[in-house]
Design an enzyme around this catalytic site. Structure first.
Site, PDB file in Angstrom:
ATOM      1  N   ARG A 172       0.465  -1.529  -2.359  1.00  9.76           N
ATOM      2  CA  ARG A 172       0.570  -2.457  -3.510  1.00  9.76           C
ATOM      3  C   ARG A 172       1.939  -2.354  -4.203  1.00  9.76           C
ATOM      4  O   ARG A 172       2.038  -2.454  -5.431  1.00  9.76           O
ATOM      5  CB  ARG A 172      -0.532  -2.204  -4.543  1.00  9.76           C
ATOM      6  CG  ARG A 172      -1.944  -2.332  -4.026  1.00  9.76           C
ATOM      7  CD  ARG A 172      -2.316  -3.787  -3.749  1.00  9.76           C
ATOM      8  NE  ARG A 172      -3.740  -3.910  -3.547  1.00  9.76           N
ATOM      9  CZ  ARG A 172      -4.367  -3.746  -2.381  1.00  9.76           C
ATOM     10  NH1 ARG A 172      -3.663  -3.465  -1.283  1.00  9.76           N
ATOM     11  NH2 ARG A 172      -5.664  -3.902  -2.276  1.00  9.76           N
ATOM     12  N   CYS A 219      -8.823  -7.062  -8.210  1.00 11.27           N
ATOM     13  CA  CYS A 219      -9.121  -5.701  -8.684  1.00 11.27           C
ATOM     14  C   CYS A 219      -8.276  -5.376  -9.911  1.00 11.27           C
ATOM     15  O   CYS A 219      -7.061  -5.635  -9.928  1.00 11.27           O
ATOM     16  CB  CYS A 219      -8.839  -4.679  -7.590  1.00 11.27           C
ATOM     17  SG  CYS A 219     -10.161  -4.610  -6.363  1.00 11.27           S
ATOM     18  N   GLU A 285      -3.615  -2.653 -11.804  1.00 14.60           N
ATOM     19  CA  GLU A 285      -3.029  -3.478 -10.737  1.00 14.60           C
ATOM     20  C   GLU A 285      -2.557  -4.816 -11.297  1.00 14.60           C
ATOM     21  O   GLU A 285      -1.562  -5.372 -10.858  1.00 14.60           O
ATOM     22  CB  GLU A 285      -4.042  -3.706  -9.606  1.00 14.60           C
ATOM     23  CG  GLU A 285      -3.421  -4.459  -8.438  1.00 14.60           C
ATOM     24  CD  GLU A 285      -4.328  -4.614  -7.235  1.00 14.60           C
ATOM     25  OE1 GLU A 285      -4.871  -3.598  -6.767  1.00 14.60           O
ATOM     26  OE2 GLU A 285      -4.474  -5.749  -6.752  1.00 14.60           O
TER      27      GLU A 285
HETATM   28  P1  FAD Z   1       1.073 -13.740  -9.546  1.00 15.53           P
HETATM   29  O1  FAD Z   1      -0.289 -13.312  -9.938  1.00 15.53           O
HETATM   30  O2  FAD Z   1       1.517 -15.088  -9.920  1.00 15.53           O
HETATM   31  O3  FAD Z   1       2.114 -12.675 -10.101  1.00 15.53           O
HETATM   32  C1  FAD Z   1       1.912 -11.292  -9.910  1.00 15.53           C
HETATM   33  C2  FAD Z   1       3.270 -10.591  -9.982  1.00 15.53           C
HETATM   34  O4  FAD Z   1       4.083 -11.054  -8.894  1.00 15.53           O
HETATM   35  C3  FAD Z   1       4.046 -10.927 -11.261  1.00 15.53           C
HETATM   36  O5  FAD Z   1       4.843  -9.828 -11.611  1.00 15.53           O
HETATM   37  C4  FAD Z   1       4.948 -12.052 -10.819  1.00 15.53           C
HETATM   38  O6  FAD Z   1       6.093 -12.163 -11.652  1.00 15.53           O
HETATM   39  C5  FAD Z   1       5.297 -11.575  -9.421  1.00 15.53           C
HETATM   40  N1  FAD Z   1       5.717 -12.670  -8.543  1.00 15.53           N
HETATM   41  C6  FAD Z   1       5.055 -13.810  -8.269  1.00 15.53           C
HETATM   42  N2  FAD Z   1       5.764 -14.581  -7.422  1.00 15.53           N
HETATM   43  C7  FAD Z   1       6.910 -13.908  -7.165  1.00 15.53           C
HETATM   44  C8  FAD Z   1       8.062 -14.169  -6.374  1.00 15.53           C
HETATM   45  N3  FAD Z   1       8.224 -15.306  -5.680  1.00 15.53           N
HETATM   46  N4  FAD Z   1       9.037 -13.227  -6.356  1.00 15.53           N
HETATM   47  C9  FAD Z   1       8.923 -12.067  -7.051  1.00 15.53           C
HETATM   48  N5  FAD Z   1       7.869 -11.764  -7.826  1.00 15.53           N
HETATM   49  C10 FAD Z   1       6.872 -12.680  -7.878  1.00 15.53           C
HETATM   50  N6  FAD Z   1      -4.597  -8.226  -3.797  1.00 15.53           N
HETATM   51  C11 FAD Z   1      -4.517  -7.412  -2.717  1.00 15.53           C
HETATM   52  O7  FAD Z   1      -3.485  -6.742  -2.543  1.00 15.53           O
HETATM   53  N7  FAD Z   1      -5.539  -7.319  -1.811  1.00 15.53           N
HETATM   54  C12 FAD Z   1      -6.671  -8.038  -1.942  1.00 15.53           C
HETATM   55  O8  FAD Z   1      -7.569  -7.931  -1.104  1.00 15.53           O
HETATM   56  C13 FAD Z   1      -6.786  -8.939  -3.040  1.00 15.53           C
HETATM   57  N8  FAD Z   1      -7.876  -9.679  -3.203  1.00 15.53           N
HETATM   58  C14 FAD Z   1      -7.958 -10.538  -4.258  1.00 15.53           C
HETATM   59  C15 FAD Z   1      -9.089 -11.350  -4.383  1.00 15.53           C
HETATM   60  C16 FAD Z   1      -9.194 -12.242  -5.444  1.00 15.53           C
HETATM   61  C17 FAD Z   1     -10.404 -13.114  -5.569  1.00 15.53           C
HETATM   62  C18 FAD Z   1      -8.135 -12.341  -6.397  1.00 15.53           C
HETATM   63  C19 FAD Z   1      -8.205 -13.314  -7.528  1.00 15.53           C
HETATM   64  C20 FAD Z   1      -7.020 -11.528  -6.281  1.00 15.53           C
HETATM   65  C21 FAD Z   1      -6.918 -10.619  -5.219  1.00 15.53           C
HETATM   66  N9  FAD Z   1      -5.802  -9.796  -5.076  1.00 15.53           N
HETATM   67  C22 FAD Z   1      -5.703  -8.989  -3.974  1.00 15.53           C
HETATM   68  C23 FAD Z   1      -4.756  -9.730  -6.119  1.00 15.53           C
HETATM   69  C24 FAD Z   1      -3.602 -10.747  -5.923  1.00 15.53           C
HETATM   70  O9  FAD Z   1      -3.966 -11.796  -5.066  1.00 15.53           O
HETATM   71  C25 FAD Z   1      -2.343 -10.054  -5.400  1.00 15.53           C
HETATM   72  O10 FAD Z   1      -1.882  -9.094  -6.336  1.00 15.53           O
HETATM   73  C26 FAD Z   1      -1.178 -11.010  -5.119  1.00 15.53           C
HETATM   74  O11 FAD Z   1      -0.108 -10.291  -4.582  1.00 15.53           O
HETATM   75  C27 FAD Z   1      -0.678 -11.765  -6.349  1.00 15.53           C
HETATM   76  O12 FAD Z   1       0.202 -12.779  -5.906  1.00 15.53           O
HETATM   77  P2  FAD Z   1       0.469 -14.112  -6.750  1.00 15.53           P
HETATM   78  O13 FAD Z   1       1.370 -14.993  -5.960  1.00 15.53           O
HETATM   79  O14 FAD Z   1      -0.811 -14.696  -7.192  1.00 15.53           O
HETATM   80  O15 FAD Z   1       1.274 -13.501  -7.960  1.00 15.53           O
HETATM   81  N1  EPU Z   2     -18.019   0.920  -4.593  1.00 18.17           N
HETATM   82  C1  EPU Z   2     -19.011   1.324  -5.454  1.00 18.17           C
HETATM   83  N2  EPU Z   2     -19.238   0.560  -6.568  1.00 18.17           N
HETATM   84  C2  EPU Z   2     -18.530  -0.557  -6.853  1.00 18.17           C
HETATM   85  C3  EPU Z   2     -17.508  -0.964  -5.965  1.00 18.17           C
HETATM   86  C4  EPU Z   2     -17.278  -0.206  -4.836  1.00 18.17           C
HETATM   87  O1  EPU Z   2     -19.657   2.340  -5.240  1.00 18.17           O
HETATM   88  O2  EPU Z   2     -18.800  -1.184  -7.876  1.00 18.17           O
HETATM   89  C5  EPU Z   2     -17.801   1.712  -3.373  1.00 18.17           C
HETATM   90  C6  EPU Z   2     -18.200   0.909  -2.121  1.00 18.17           C
HETATM   91  O3  EPU Z   2     -19.576   1.037  -1.862  1.00 18.17           O
HETATM   92  C7  EPU Z   2     -17.328   1.533  -1.050  1.00 18.17           C
HETATM   93  C8  EPU Z   2     -16.066   1.973  -1.816  1.00 18.17           C
HETATM   94  O4  EPU Z   2     -16.408   1.988  -3.204  1.00 18.17           O
HETATM   95  O5  EPU Z   2     -17.932   2.676  -0.524  1.00 18.17           O
HETATM   96  C9  EPU Z   2     -14.879   1.043  -1.557  1.00 18.17           C
HETATM   97  O6  EPU Z   2     -15.211  -0.274  -2.017  1.00 18.17           O
HETATM   98  P1  EPU Z   2     -14.646  -1.580  -1.294  1.00 18.17           P
HETATM   99  O7  EPU Z   2     -14.947  -1.510   0.176  1.00 18.17           O
HETATM  100  O8  EPU Z   2     -15.131  -2.765  -2.044  1.00 18.17           O
HETATM  101  O9  EPU Z   2     -13.090  -1.451  -1.393  1.00 18.17           O
HETATM  102  P2  EPU Z   2     -12.174  -1.213  -2.658  1.00 18.17           P
HETATM  103  O10 EPU Z   2     -11.396   0.027  -2.391  1.00 18.17           O
HETATM  104  O11 EPU Z   2     -12.934  -1.277  -3.929  1.00 18.17           O
HETATM  105  C10 EPU Z   2     -10.108  -2.473  -1.727  1.00 18.17           C
HETATM  106  C11 EPU Z   2      -9.014  -3.249  -2.403  1.00 18.17           C
HETATM  107  C12 EPU Z   2      -9.348  -4.722  -2.445  1.00 18.17           C
HETATM  108  C13 EPU Z   2      -9.602  -5.237  -1.039  1.00 18.17           C
HETATM  109  C14 EPU Z   2     -10.770  -4.447  -0.455  1.00 18.17           C
HETATM  110  C15 EPU Z   2     -11.127  -4.869   0.955  1.00 18.17           C
HETATM  111  C16 EPU Z   2      -7.845  -1.916  -4.073  1.00 18.17           C
HETATM  112  C17 EPU Z   2      -7.717  -1.590  -5.519  1.00 18.17           C
HETATM  113  N3  EPU Z   2      -8.814  -2.778  -3.764  1.00 18.17           N
HETATM  114  O12 EPU Z   2     -11.230  -2.506  -2.583  1.00 18.17           O
HETATM  115  O13 EPU Z   2      -8.203  -5.400  -2.968  1.00 18.17           O
HETATM  116  O14 EPU Z   2      -9.918  -6.620  -1.044  1.00 18.17           O
HETATM  117  O15 EPU Z   2     -10.417  -3.029  -0.446  1.00 18.17           O
HETATM  118  O16 EPU Z   2     -10.188  -4.421   1.861  1.00 18.17           O
HETATM  119  O17 EPU Z   2      -7.067  -1.438  -3.261  1.00 18.17           O
HETATM  120  C18 EPU Z   2      -7.161  -6.190  -4.978  1.00 18.17           C
HETATM  121  O18 EPU Z   2      -6.271  -5.373  -4.760  1.00 18.17           O
HETATM  122  O19 EPU Z   2      -7.124  -6.988  -5.946  1.00 18.17           O
HETATM  123  C19 EPU Z   2      -8.309  -6.226  -4.081  1.00 18.17           C
HETATM  124  C20 EPU Z   2      -9.338  -7.016  -4.296  1.00 18.17           C
END
Ligand code: FAD
Ligand code: EPU
Length: 311
Positions: A172, A219, A285
């Site tokens: 991240r 997250c 995050e």
């Molecule tokens: P924004 O939210 O618009 O901005 C976030 C940051 O990035 C800010 O500091 C902004 O200034 C900067 N930024 C945006 N665009 C640029 C650019 N072009 N150049 C430089 N900086 C920039 N994240 C994960 O890592 N893994 C996941 O599995 C994951 N699952 C998600 C699921 C859901 C439903 C949601 C809503 C979010 C999830 N996220 C996940 C979080 C998010 O999608 C990531 O952090 C993503 O990188 C944010 O990108 P964005 O373009 O939306 O940035």
């Molecule tokens: N768990 C619980 N309770 C909860 C949630 C999770 O006990 O309320 C336990 C689950 O049962 C599992 C463990 O925690 O044993 C891990 O949970 P999960 O598999 O959902 O993964 P996570 O570590 O919570 C990460 C990323 C997600 C990404 C998923 C899938 C981070 C902070 N989160 O979640 O990224 O989508 O793995 O790969 O690294 C994000 O960064 O915004 C994000 C959504």
């Protein structure tokens, strides 16, 4: 309310509520600069600014932000997936430029259809390419830096063209300084088949089945290592806790969702509560705009002509 300024380079400038640009659906007004060219971007960066991507990791104050908010559009939100013949070799393919404003989900779908691998692990992340690169978004099945060959970055001192090896990236974190803007990237992909790419994406997609489907910025906290943040918050008994219109999701405790009408203050209150109740220090995050330790420092620069690499 003051009228937005006229751009000297043709950028579209409008005062708009930021809520509509975020997946949480929260955030007041700001002056939004839609920039389609490097020249327009240089002008937009000549006063304090922030860069907004897909808005999927942001909690924006109900008062909005005082700085201009830059959004990449036009050619900076287009993708050229044609293999570059000078950089591609065998099954290792390097694409043309992909704009920082390109939506990641559509890109990932297109790569699957073309049978091109390396970014399968990012399926389901609702970001723009630039934001996903800045954060090195990913899952345990892969992250953005798995598929990057070249990055073009706009800084207050001009454009830089970097290789991922020039950056100290990790979980991240891209190592790109705050306020530097990812304008375009070239992707480094592996020739495969649509079926194989789909199979890898399905693995990553299955891992998010337990995530809530409501408005959310993803997250709240990074995983601290060892036990995940979601599990820690769950074990603290906080699932289902509600403040105003914001709720700690019953499905997954590391997600705060907007039940409708949530304010940024409601989300902040839940974040504070989680920090108090979980015994381990947790790193946020999300980005909180405008402030707090995670808020983006606004930058200033002087407008100057940039040397732009030929497409
Ligand atoms: P924004 O939210 O618009 O901005 C976030 C940051 O990035 C800010 O500091 C902004 O200034 C900067 N930024 C945006 N665009 C640029 C650019 N072009 N150049 C430089 N900086 C920039 N994240 C994960 O890592 N893994 C996941 O599995 C994951 N699952 C998600 C699921 C859901 C439903 C949601 C809503 C979010 C999830 N996220 C996940 C979080 C998010 O999608 C990531 O952090 C993503 O990188 C944010 O990108 P964005 O373009 O939306 O940035
Ligand atoms: N768990 C619980 N309770 C909860 C949630 C999770 O006990 O309320 C336990 C689950 O049962 C599992 C463990 O925690 O044993 C891990 O949970 P999960 O598999 O959902 O993964 P996570 O570590 O919570 C990460 C990323 C997600 C990404 C998923 C899938 C981070 C902070 N989160 O979640 O990224 O989508 O793995 O790969 O690294 C994000 O960064 O915004 C994000 C959504």
């Amino acid at each position: 309310m003051t009228a937005p300024p006229e751009s000297q380079t043709g950028a579209r400038v409008q005062r708009l509520p930021l809520a509509r640009f975020t997946t949480l659906g929260v955030g007041g007004e700001a002056e939004v600069w839609f920039v389609a060219t490097h020249e327009q971007l240089a002008e937009a960066m000549s006063a304090p600014y922030r860069i907004l991507g897909g808005g999927s990791n942001l909690v924006i104050a109900d008062e909005g932000v005082p700085e201009r908010v830059i959004r990449l559009s036009g050619p900076l939100a287009e993708r050229d997936l044609t293999p570059d013949p000078d950089l591609s070799e065998g099954d290792a393919l390097v694409t043309g430029w992909v704009g920082g404003g390109v939506p990641l989900p559509g890109l990932v779908r297109a790569l699957q259809k073309l049978g091109l691998g390396n970014l399968e692990g990012t399926v389901g992340i609702p970001a723009q390419v630039g934001g996903a690169v800045w954060m090195n978004a990913g899952t345990r099945y892969g992250e953005m830096f798995d598929g990057l060959h070249t990055l073009e970055i706009a800084t207050p001192d001009g454009l830089q063209v970097l290789s991922p090896d020039d950056l100290r990236w990790g979980y991240r974190n891209s190592g790109i300084p705050r306020g530097h803007i990812v304008t375009r990237v070239r992707l480094k992909l592996q020739r495969s088949t649509p079926e194989e790419v789909l199979a890898k994406m399905t693995l990553a997609d299955t891992a998010r089945k337990g995530q809530p489907k409501m408005k959310t910025p993803g997250c709240a906290f990074k995983n601290p290592g060892g036990v995940g943040a979601g599990r820690l918050i769950d074990e603290a008994g906080l699932k289902g806790t509600r403040v105003g219109g914001a709720l700690i999701a019953p499905e997954h405790a590391n997600f705060i969702v907007n039940l409708g009408g949530a304010t940024a203050g409601d989300v902040h209150a839940l974040l504070d509560l989680i920090r108090q109740r979980v015994g381990v220090p947790l790193e946020l995050e999300y980005e909180l705009w405008p402030g707090g330790a995670q808020g983006q420092a606004a930058s200033t620069s002087t407008s100057r002509p940039w040397a732009v690499e030929r497409q």
